[in-house]
Every structure is written in structure tokens, then in C-alpha cells.
Design a protein around this motif. Structure first.
Motif, PDB file in Angstrom:
ATOM      1  N   ASN A 148       0.831  -1.219   0.000  1.00  0.00           N
ATOM      2  CA  ASN A 148       0.000   0.000   0.000  1.00  0.00           C
ATOM      3  C   ASN A 148       0.858   1.259   0.000  1.00  0.00           C
ATOM      4  O   ASN A 148       0.442   2.306  -0.465  1.00  0.00           O
ATOM      5  N   VAL A 149       2.037   1.127   0.564  1.00  0.00           N
ATOM      6  CA  VAL A 149       2.944   2.281   0.613  1.00  0.00           C
ATOM      7  C   VAL A 149       3.884   2.264  -0.589  1.00  0.00           C
ATOM      8  O   VAL A 149       3.967   3.213  -1.364  1.00  0.00           O
ATOM      9  N   GLN A 150       4.579   1.139  -0.770  1.00  0.00           N
ATOM     10  CA  GLN A 150       5.680   1.115  -1.735  1.00  0.00           C
ATOM     11  C   GLN A 150       5.243   1.147  -3.201  1.00  0.00           C
ATOM     12  O   GLN A 150       5.969   1.652  -4.046  1.00  0.00           O
ATOM     13  N   SER A 151       4.099   0.579  -3.494  1.00  0.00           N
ATOM     14  CA  SER A 151       3.698   0.554  -4.904  1.00  0.00           C
ATOM     15  C   SER A 151       2.716   1.673  -5.221  1.00  0.00           C
ATOM     16  O   SER A 151       2.116   1.701  -6.277  1.00  0.00           O
ATOM     17  N   ASN A 152       2.582   2.579  -4.293  1.00  0.00           N
ATOM     18  CA  ASN A 152       1.614   3.641  -4.459  1.00  0.00           C
ATOM     19  C   ASN A 152       2.318   4.990  -4.296  1.00  0.00           C
ATOM     20  O   ASN A 152       2.842   5.292  -3.226  1.00  0.00           O
ATOM     21  N   ALA A 153       2.343   5.760  -5.381  1.00  0.00           N
ATOM     22  CA  ALA A 153       3.070   7.042  -5.354  1.00  0.00           C
ATOM     23  C   ALA A 153       2.532   7.971  -4.273  1.00  0.00           C
ATOM     24  O   ALA A 153       3.300   8.636  -3.565  1.00  0.00           O
ATOM     25  N   ILE A 154       1.204   7.977  -4.125  1.00  0.00           N
ATOM     26  CA  ILE A 154       0.602   8.867  -3.112  1.00  0.00           C
ATOM     27  C   ILE A 154       1.037   8.430  -1.711  1.00  0.00           C
ATOM     28  O   ILE A 154       1.327   9.255  -0.848  1.00  0.00           O
ATOM     29  N   GLY A 155       1.099   7.097  -1.533  1.00  0.00           N
ATOM     30  CA  GLY A 155       1.535   6.554  -0.238  1.00  0.00           C
ATOM     31  C   GLY A 155       2.953   6.993   0.098  1.00  0.00           C
ATOM     32  O   GLY A 155       3.238   7.395   1.230  1.00  0.00           O
ATOM     33  N   ILE A 156       3.830   6.946  -0.886  1.00  0.00           N
ATOM     34  CA  ILE A 156       5.228   7.344  -0.647  1.00  0.00           C
ATOM     35  C   ILE A 156       5.304   8.835  -0.335  1.00  0.00           C
ATOM     36  O   ILE A 156       5.979   9.246   0.622  1.00  0.00           O
ATOM     37  N   VAL A 157       4.591   9.632  -1.133  1.00  0.00           N
ATOM     38  CA  VAL A 157       4.608  11.090  -0.904  1.00  0.00           C
ATOM     39  C   VAL A 157       4.082  11.411   0.500  1.00  0.00           C
ATOM     40  O   VAL A 157       4.680  12.204   1.229  1.00  0.00           O
ATOM     41  N   PHE A 158       2.998  10.746   0.875  1.00  0.00           N
ATOM     42  CA  PHE A 158       2.416  10.957   2.206  1.00  0.00           C
ATOM     43  C   PHE A 158       3.448  10.626   3.282  1.00  0.00           C
ATOM     44  O   PHE A 158       3.669  11.391   4.218  1.00  0.00           O
ATOM     45  N   PHE A 159       4.106   9.482   3.117  1.00  0.00           N
ATOM     46  CA  PHE A 159       5.112   9.046   4.083  1.00  0.00           C
ATOM     47  C   PHE A 159       6.254  10.050   4.183  1.00  0.00           C
ATOM     48  O   PHE A 159       6.708  10.397   5.265  1.00  0.00           O
ATOM     49  N   VAL A 160       6.708  10.499   3.008  1.00  0.00           N
ATOM     50  CA  VAL A 160       7.854  11.420   2.967  1.00  0.00           C
ATOM     51  C   VAL A 160       7.493  12.753   3.630  1.00  0.00           C
ATOM     52  O   VAL A 160       8.279  13.298   4.408  1.00  0.00           O
ATOM     53  N   VAL A 161       6.299  13.260   3.327  1.00  0.00           N
ATOM     54  CA  VAL A 161       5.887  14.563   3.879  1.00  0.00           C
ATOM     55  C   VAL A 161       5.750  14.486   5.399  1.00  0.00           C
ATOM     56  O   VAL A 161       6.260  15.347   6.128  1.00  0.00           O
ATOM     57  N   ILE A 162       5.094  13.442   5.860  1.00  0.00           N
ATOM     58  CA  ILE A 162       4.924  13.282   7.311  1.00  0.00           C
ATOM     59  C   ILE A 162       6.288  13.100   7.984  1.00  0.00           C
ATOM     60  O   ILE A 162       6.582  13.720   9.023  1.00  0.00           O
ATOM     61  N   ALA A 163       7.124  12.254   7.365  1.00  0.00           N
ATOM     62  CA  ALA A 163       8.457  12.016   7.935  1.00  0.00           C
ATOM     63  C   ALA A 163       9.273  13.296   7.949  1.00  0.00           C
ATOM     64  O   ALA A 163       9.991  13.588   8.917  1.00  0.00           O
ATOM     65  N   ASN A 164       9.141  14.091   6.882  1.00  0.00           N
ATOM     66  CA  ASN A 164       9.844  15.374   6.780  1.00  0.00           C
ATOM     67  C   ASN A 164       9.485  16.273   7.973  1.00  0.00           C
ATOM     68  O   ASN A 164      10.353  16.851   8.630  1.00  0.00           O
ATOM     69  N   LEU A 165       8.184  16.332   8.257  1.00  0.00           N
ATOM     70  CA  LEU A 165       7.704  17.164   9.369  1.00  0.00           C
ATOM     71  C   LEU A 165       8.213  16.620  10.707  1.00  0.00           C
ATOM     72  O   LEU A 165       8.723  17.375  11.546  1.00  0.00           O
ATOM     73  N   LEU A 166       8.103  15.294  10.879  1.00  0.00           N
ATOM     74  CA  LEU A 166       8.510  14.692  12.162  1.00  0.00           C
ATOM     75  C   LEU A 166      10.016  14.837  12.394  1.00  0.00           C
ATOM     76  O   LEU A 166      10.461  15.066  13.518  1.00  0.00           O
ATOM     77  N   VAL A 167      10.778  14.704  11.306  1.00  0.00           N
ATOM     78  CA  VAL A 167      12.228  14.850  11.424  1.00  0.00           C
ATOM     79  C   VAL A 167      12.585  16.271  11.866  1.00  0.00           C
ATOM     80  O   VAL A 167      13.431  16.471  12.755  1.00  0.00           O
ATOM     81  N   GLU A 168      11.918  17.254  11.272  1.00  0.00           N
ATOM     82  CA  GLU A 168      12.199  18.650  11.651  1.00  0.00           C
ATOM     83  C   GLU A 168      11.781  18.908  13.103  1.00  0.00           C
ATOM     84  O   GLU A 168      12.483  19.610  13.835  1.00  0.00           O
ATOM     85  N   ILE A 169      10.642  18.322  13.504  1.00  0.00           N
ATOM     86  CA  ILE A 169      10.201  18.492  14.899  1.00  0.00           C
ATOM     87  C   ILE A 169      11.227  17.848  15.842  1.00  0.00           C
ATOM     88  O   ILE A 169      11.606  18.440  16.867  1.00  0.00           O
ATOM     89  N   ALA A 170      11.697  16.670  15.459  1.00  0.00           N
ATOM     90  CA  ALA A 170      12.701  15.977  16.284  1.00  0.00           C
ATOM     91  C   ALA A 170      13.978  16.805  16.373  1.00  0.00           C
ATOM     92  O   ALA A 170      14.622  16.881  17.435  1.00  0.00           O
ATOM     93  N   TYR A 171      14.326  17.455  15.261  1.00  0.00           N
ATOM     94  CA  TYR A 171      15.529  18.291  15.248  1.00  0.00           C
ATOM     95  C   TYR A 171      15.381  19.481  16.208  1.00  0.00           C
ATOM     96  O   TYR A 171      16.296  19.789  16.977  1.00  0.00           O
ATOM     97  N   VAL A 172      14.205  20.107  16.158  1.00  0.00           N
ATOM     98  CA  VAL A 172      13.948  21.259  17.044  1.00  0.00           C
ATOM     99  C   VAL A 172      13.934  20.807  18.510  1.00  0.00           C
ATOM    100  O   VAL A 172      14.562  21.438  19.370  1.00  0.00           O
ATOM    101  N   ALA A 173      13.247  19.687  18.757  1.00  0.00           N
ATOM    102  CA  ALA A 173      13.127  19.205  20.137  1.00  0.00           C
ATOM    103  C   ALA A 173      14.493  18.818  20.705  1.00  0.00           C
ATOM    104  O   ALA A 173      14.858  19.245  21.814  1.00  0.00           O
ATOM    105  N   SER A 174      15.263  18.045  19.926  1.00  0.00           N
ATOM    106  CA  SER A 174      16.579  17.636  20.432  1.00  0.00           C
ATOM    107  C   SER A 174      17.515  18.837  20.522  1.00  0.00           C
ATOM    108  O   SER A 174      18.335  18.930  21.437  1.00  0.00           O
TER     109      SER A 174
END
Lengths: 173, 305
Positions: free
Chosen positions: A97-123
Motif C-alpha cells: 500500500n505504501v511502496q507501490s503507491n506514489a501517493i503513499g510514498i509522498v504521504f510518508f515522505v511529507v509526514i516524515a519530513n515534518l517529524l524529522v524537523e520536529i525531532a531536530y527542534v526538540a533535540s
């Protein structure tokens, strides 16, 4: 096998790092802009198995730490990206559902992008790095997420094709 | 199972390596500085190339964002632009940089600062929430850490890191930026703090002093003029926080320098022998008088038919 793949992947990482530092960073985009290296690493992490994704995250984080504009201590991005790469792959790898689906990958990347930045700010806050007012941080995080939503679908075909070529997978979309 | 064990071992090894790097950096081990210096030395030619290629377009988005706020300025610039159309684009860039440089030289000349001018070759990425630029001169040109950096209007920032041919400047807008400030014409002092935008926060040190809108702030200066030389214009007060419970008064400051359009800056390599005082306070803009015509009409005693 992995040695050959990583020896091909390293110049690609370096090229994207140079593009990010020499060109993308030059354009003063509203809302904080985007990091092509971050999007690239997160896309590859979604498509890779956990140990490869961890190494991808480690390499990308190391390059982000090398950037002269990195505000935190050296190794902060490395640690965050390593954990992010592993976590994304752990959740997404093997899930069609994630890997063979472009929307799934984009969704994952965008959410991960946000979480990574939040983790960077928090740490960073724990390590005493000044990041400005709360409002400014929220605006920047929001802006970066919007840019990630806009840029990820454009770059996705290129990044997945490169991943398919190097790792002999069928993940090209 | 075996694969899982290998993955876990790899993950633990990489985490330990990351923590090791963080520890080394926090303890100030020079190897880490070497990594960064090496990468910057390799990157600087690429950044110069990128700056040259993107020079005409890199402020495009910034300009679009400020469209509403600077409508009057845009109208004025459009008129000027018509005159400049005949000139080449490269000449236009050179003119802009020359103007900035002239402003800086005027500023430095008035105060007696010894400066080295530099071009901005790269703007820092916002992914790390820091506000920095890279300039095209470094330790080879006598630049050292903690030197004041000027724009044509006043403070631009401070030298944060120095490499042989480039230097990293922490802009005054960076949230980590702090500078001792003095209100022009008085001896009231406070601390100015960057906020990530063109506005900054001022915290007065003495609770008996007051600050009002329009007050101009100058740098107070540091011991041996590093990191800050005295007398550099910082900005002006736009609003004052008069909360009853505050220990000391705070205010919001608007910087004179527009950080998104920095093209040329100057690094102060040595300050003047005497404090320039208020000599650098920018002149207030002159209001052009608009002629008005007053017509007096005296009614005639008898109504006209």
C-alpha cells in the motif's frame, strides 16, 4: 553486493548535497523552503529494507551535519536521520500500500519530513540550540511541509528510478 | 532471525557512532572542525558558481512575499526600472552591489572603522532554523571569528566561523544573535536579540529607564571591539511593551538592514580609536512639502443676478 550498491549511491548523495548547498539554499523561498537531500533520503528510506534505510539515513544526516548552516552539534542530524530512516523503513517496507503507491510514498515522505524537523527542534532545544520564537518555528515547519508536498511528487519519479537502478528493485514509479 | 540480528547490530553501531560524534563536537574536538572546514573548502567553488547562476532570480520569491507591504516602494522602483532597462542585467547587478558598497564605505568612513568588503555567495538553508550567509573572503584576507559585519544601513551580523577563502556570518536576525545596544542620544542600554525575522527584541537593563517608539539603537561595543564595534546603527523601536509586572521594559525593534537582499557586506577588521558616539545615527527622511493653494473669497454686498 551492498558494497557495490553503496559505492554507486555515494556519488549520488554527494551530487544531491552539492545541488542543495550550492543551488537550492541560494533561493530564498518563503516559509523556510525545502531540503532536496532530506526528501531524497526519506524517499529512499521508504523504498529500502531497514538496515539499508538506516545507512541511508546515517549518510544523509552526516552530510547535513557537514553543512555549514547546521545549527546544532555535529552528529545531531546524523542521529535523527539514522533513526528516521530506520523507522520509516520499519513501518513502510514490504507494505505494498505504501511502496507501490506514489501517493503513499509522498504521504510518508511529507509526514516524515515534518517529524524529522520536529525531532531536530526538540533535540536541539535539549542541547541548548536557539531556534527563535514558537510562532516562527511553527511557521517554518508548516512552510517546509507545504514545500515537501509540492516538491516530493515532482522528484519522486527520479528518486525511485535511481533507487531501482542501484538496488535492482522494482520500486520505480 | 540472523538478518534481524545483523540489522540490529548495524543500527546500534550507527547510533553509537552518532552519539560519539555529538559528544566529540560538544567537547570541542578539532577533528570535527576539520571535517566542516574541509567540506566548506570543497563547497565554496560550487557555491560561487551557484550564486553567479542564480543571482538574477534568487530574491524572486522574497520579493513576491513582500509585494503587499512594499507597494509604494515597488511603484517607485518601477519608475526607476524604466530608466534602467537600457542597461545590461549584469551591469544592473554590479550597480546594486556598488551602491551597497558605497553605503558601507560611507558608514565605515564616518566611524573610522577599518573594513574589508565581501560579496555574499550563499544564503544559509532554513532547515536548521538558523540565519546565516557565507561571504567570499576568509582567514586569507585577515578575517577572524567574532568580527562585526556591516551592511550599508548598519549591523548585518557577526563572523561565526572562518575558513581560508570563505567565512560564515551569523545574521543579526538569527535567534541566537545577541548584541549590547544603546539608545542614541542617551546612555540607556539593553540587549537586542534576533527573532528569525527583520524584527528583534530589546530588553532594557535598567528598570528606571524608558524607551519610546522611534528611538534609534546603536551597538554598545565590546572589549577590544570584538565581537562588536561601538556606534553601529541597529534599528529603531516600533513598539514598546508596557506590561505592569515586567521587571525591565522590553520593546520590538525593526532592523535597518534587509537581510534577504544582502549582496555586499563589510567585515570590520579594526574599530576606530575613539568611540564614534551617535555619529552614525541615520538621518531622518526629509518630508517633501506639498504646495497648497488657499483661495479666499469675499462675498459682494449685493447679490449678483
Amino acid at each position: 553486493m551492498l558494497t557495490r550498491q553503496f559505492s554507486i549511491a555515494v556519488p549520488i548523495f554527494l551530487t544531491i548535497y552539492v545541488i542543495q548547498e550550492a543551488f537550492v539554499s541560494q533561493i530564498r523561498l518563503p516559509g523556510g523552503g525545502f531540503s532536496i537531500l532530506l526528501i531524497f533520503a526519506l524517499t529512499w528510506a521508504v523504498l529500502s529494507e531497514t538496515e539499508v534505510a538506516a545507512v541511508i539515513g546515517f549518510a544523509a544526516g552526516f552530510l547535513m551535519d557537514l553543512s555549514q548552516t547546521a545549527a546544532g552539534p555535529f552528529g545531531q542530524w546524523t542521529l535523527i536521520m539514522l533513526l528516521a530512516g530506520y523507522a520509516i523503513s520499519y513501518i513502510g517496507y514490504g507494505d505494498d500500500n505504501v511502496q507501490s503507491n506514489a501517493i503513499g510514498i509522498v504521504f510518508f515522505v511529507v509526514i516524515a519530513n515534518l517529524l524529522v524537523e520536529i525531532a531536530y527542534v526538540a533535540s536541539g532545544a535539549l542541547l541548548g540550540v536557539p531556534f527563535g520564537s514558537f510562532l516562527q518555528i511553527v511557521i517554518t515547519l508548516f512552510g517546509m511541509s507545504i514545500w515537501a508536498i509540492l516538491i516530493s511528487p515532482i522528484l519522486l519519479p527520479i528518486f525511485t528510478r535511481l533507487h531501482a537502478v542501484i538496488f535492482d528493485s522494482r520500486s520505480a514509479l | 532471525m540472523r538478518n534481524g540480528g545483523r540489522a540490529r547490530l548495524l543500527l546500534v553501531t550507527l547510533i553509537v557512532t552518532s552519539l560519539f560524534l555529538i559528544t566529540l563536537d560538544l567537547r570541542g574536538v578539532k577533528v570535527i572542525d576539520g571535517f566542516k572546514q574541509g567540506s566548506q573548502t570543497i563547497m565554496s567553488p560550487f557555491q560561487r558558481a551557484g550564486s553567479a547562476v542564480l543571482s538574477p532570480v534568487k530574491s524572486f520569491f522574497s520579493d513576491v512575499t513582500h509585494l503587499g507591504r512594499t507597494r509604494n516602494q515597488i511603484e517607485k522602483l518601477q519608475a526607476e526600472n524604466a530608466n534602467l532597462k537600457s542597461k545590461l542585467i549584469n551591469r544592473k547587478n554590479a550597480d546594486a552591489q556598488l551602491k551597497q558598497l558605497k553605503g558601507i564605505l560611507d558608514l565605515a568612513g564616518t566611524a573610522g572603522y577599518k573594513i574589508v568588503s565581501a560579496r555574499v555567495i550563499s544564503h544559509g538553508s532554513s532547515q536548521s532554523f538558523s540565519q546565516t550567509v557565507t561571504i567570499d573572503i576568509g582567514s586569507n584576507a585577515g578575517i577572524k571569528k567574532n568580527m562585526t559585519v556591516l551592511s550599508q544601513y548598519g549591523i548585518a551580523g557577526v563572523v561565526k566561523d572562518v575558513y581560508p577563502t570563505t567565512a560564515l556570518i551569523q545574521l543579526a536576525s538569527d535567534p541566537g544573535f545577541r548584541i549590547g545596544a544603546r539608545i542614541a542620544g542617551t546612555q540607556q542600554i539593553g540587549i537586542l536579540t534576533g527573532r528569525g525575522t527583520r524584527s528583534a527584541g530589546l530588553q532594557l537593563l535598567d528598570n528606571s529607564t524608558t524607551v519610546k517608539e522611534g528611538d534609534i539603537l546603536l551597538s554598545r561595543g565590546s572589549i577590544a571591539n570584538r565581537p562588536f564595534v561601538p556606534g553601529v546603527p541597529l534599528g529603531y523601536v516600533t513598539s514598546v511593551d508596557n506590561s505592569a509586572g515586567a521587571v525591565a521594559q522590553t520593546a520590538t525593534i525593526h532592523y535597518y538592514t534587509n537581510f534577504s537582499t544582502l549582496g555586499v557586506v563589510a567585515v570590520v577588521v579594526s574599530g576606530s580609536s575613539s568611540n564614534p558616539g551617535d555619529a552614525l545615527v541615520p538621518a531622518k527622511p526629509r518630508v517633501t512639502p506639498i504646495p497648497t493653494v488657499t483661495v479666499f473669497v469675499t462675498p459682494s454686498p449685493s447679490p449678483t443676478k
